[in-house]
Design an enzyme around this catalytic site. Structure first.
Site, short mmCIF file in Angstrom:
data_model
loop_
_atom_site.label_atom_id
_atom_site.label_comp_id
_atom_site.label_asym_id
_atom_site.label_seq_id
_atom_site.Cartn_x
_atom_site.Cartn_y
_atom_site.Cartn_z
N SER A 159 -51.36 118.68 -16.15
CA SER A 159 -49.97 118.44 -16.54
C SER A 159 -48.93 119.28 -15.82
CB SER A 159 -49.82 118.65 -18.05
OG SER A 159 -50.43 117.60 -18.76
N SER A 166 -48.11 115.81 -18.31
CA SER A 166 -47.13 115.67 -19.36
C SER A 166 -45.84 116.47 -19.13
CB SER A 166 -47.75 116.11 -20.70
OG SER A 166 -48.13 117.48 -20.67
N LYS A 207 -40.42 123.68 -21.51
CA LYS A 207 -40.98 122.38 -21.86
C LYS A 207 -41.02 122.23 -23.38
CE LYS A 207 -45.31 119.74 -21.22
NZ LYS A 207 -46.66 119.76 -20.59
#
Length: 471
Positions: free
Chosen positions: A180, A156, A80
């Site tokens: 997230s 996220s 990520k």
């Protein structure tokens, strides 16, 4: 082996193709690269890539046929674009403020992923500084949900969940400070486990994030991949300020072996910051029924503490954390926080964090720790709590950026339902993709376990996966 079929296989199955000589490590990596390149214009899940380096690493690994014993050796993987650094790979946190920022060393987590044989192909999209539960940063545009391209992939870690749901890679790194991992897993129909606080390392640059709210792990197609990845990276690193209690056995063992006893499971569909959508209520009640059919004791009950009781305190810590992250990462990149390079909500949180006093922050932490004890005490009576992940199925793209910054924040908190509670208490929690709406939108359900007991959750998840296969 038809490489077009690879997108349907989990990491274990892809690694077996290499182990049995059906594919070379390079062929497995190149097939994933082809899928990413084909999907990127439509889904926009992987804005940062290092394909040539991944091919070189695959070739180098092929020259060492002894392997490393990991069940995920040679499997294509993505980090990520928020959290663990990877030397030579751009790190923007989804923000124009950090465009072109390139770390010079690997994080402990990236090193452990690599040591386990995973081949890092690039980085997935994130909400700017992880602020929103949707992945629509101005810096590189919205990530689209592979299940419905007009819908949010969640956030996220939306790029990670979208990449896994689309079959670009079988698992991808994600992190979670308020939902997230679990929110995008629910939106995209993949499996996502947030581990116990400090189960996975944050070093060497960070020892603690947001007073322990944040945890690092993956989203995956299968429960066994998630368990195997946790075996690769779990455990303290030198100098960590604290760490999770050790486990008896491996996490993968918990998936492969049946549960030793029926679990006592509480379930709830209570109101969070807003009412639950009917599909989310249906997802929870159907999951409760399935757990009962599997022989577990299921009771309707909920902790005394709800998200509305701690929302103000959570947002104080969240604002302080965002402000700290913006300040620190801008400094490392040789820049200063700039409202022209940050989204309005990120800048608003940055400014809020700048005026929180030390006394106010520490008093807030004390109140949250008190709430965390209450949440943990609920599990004196129950092994697991079953609840919704989000207050509604994946919404249409664009809805989180409407109105004022306060309205955007309110919308985000309402959508996230009660996912932040497991971050406050540090307990492990997972999103399991058991439900789909009539129009094909996934709706996950959340299971929260006792502190340190990921093995219980993984064992239950394996039972659910066997009963209602989702991949």
């Amino acid at each position: 082996m038809d490489i077009r079929d690879l997108r349907h296989l989990d990491g274990h199955a892809q690694a077996d193709l290499v182990r049995t000589g059906q594919l070379t490590p390079r062929e497995l990596v190149e097939a994933a690269i082809a899928r990413i390149e084909a999907a990127q214009p439509e889904i926009n899940a992987v804005p940062i890539t290092c394909f040539e380096r991944a091919i070189d690493e695959a070739e180098a690994a092929a020259a060492r046929p002894e392997g490393n014993g990991s069940p995920l050796t040679a499997v294509p993987f993505l980090l990520k674009d928020l959290g663990p650094g990877c030397a030579g790979l751009e790190a923007t946190a989804g923000s124009a403020l950090l465009a072109g920022n390139v770390p010079q060393h690997d994080s402990t987590l990236a090193l452990r992923f690599r040591a386990g044989g995973l081949r890092i192909l690039g980085k997935t999209a994130t909400a700017e500084f992880g602020v929103l539960p949707t992945t629509e940063p101005a810096h590189y545009g919205p990530t689209r949900n592979p299940r419905a391209l007009d819908r949010s992939a969640g956030g996220s870690s939306g790029g990670a969940a979208a990449a896994v749901a689309a079959g670009l890679v079988p698992l991808a790194h994600a992190n979670d400070a308020g939902g997230s991992i679990r929110i995008p897993a629910s939106c995209c129909g993949v499996f996502g486990l947030k581990p116990t606080r400090a189960r996975t390392p944050l070093g060497p640059d960070v020892g603690d994030l947001m007073n322990g709210l944040a945890a690092e792990h993956v989203v995956s197609r299968s429960v066994r991949d998630s368990a195997a990845a946790l075996d690769l990276v779990a455990g303290p690193a030198t100098g960590d300020p604290y760490w999770a209690p050790p486990v008896d056995g491996t996490f993968l063992d918990a998936v492969l072996a049946p549960a030793e006893r029926p679990l006592r499971i509480a379930f709830t569909t209570r109101t969070g910051m807003t009412d639950l959508a009917p599909e989310c209520v249906r997802a929870v009640t159907e999951a409760a029924r399935l757990c009962a059919e599997l022989g577990h004791e299921v009771v309707e009950d909920a902790p005394a503490i709800g998200i509305a009781d701690v929302a103000a305190e959570f947002l104080t810590v969240w604002a302080a954390g965002v402000s700290s992250a913006v300040t620190a990462q801008a400094f490392v990149a040789g820049r200063k926080p700039d409202p022209g390079l940050l989204e309005p909500l990120t800048w608003w949180l940055y400014e809020q964090g700048q005026v929180i006093s030390a006394a106010e922050y520490l008093l807030t932490i004390t109140r949250l720790q008190r709430a965390g004890r209450s949440l943990a005490a609920f599990h004196d009576r129950y092994d697991v709590l079953l609840s919704a992940v989000t207050a509604e199925p994946a919404p249409v793209l664009g809805t989180f950026h409407l109105g004022s910054t306060q309205q955007q924040l309110d919308r985000a908190m309402a959508f996230a339902y009660e996912t932040p509670l497991a971050n406050l208490s540090g307990q492990p929690a997972m999103s399991v993709p058991l439900h789909t709406t009539a129009d094909g939108i996934p709706v996950g359900v959340q299971f929260t376990g006792r502190f340190g007991e990921e093995r219980t959750l993984l064992s239950l998840a394996a039972q659910l996966e066997a009963a209602r296969p989702w991949a």
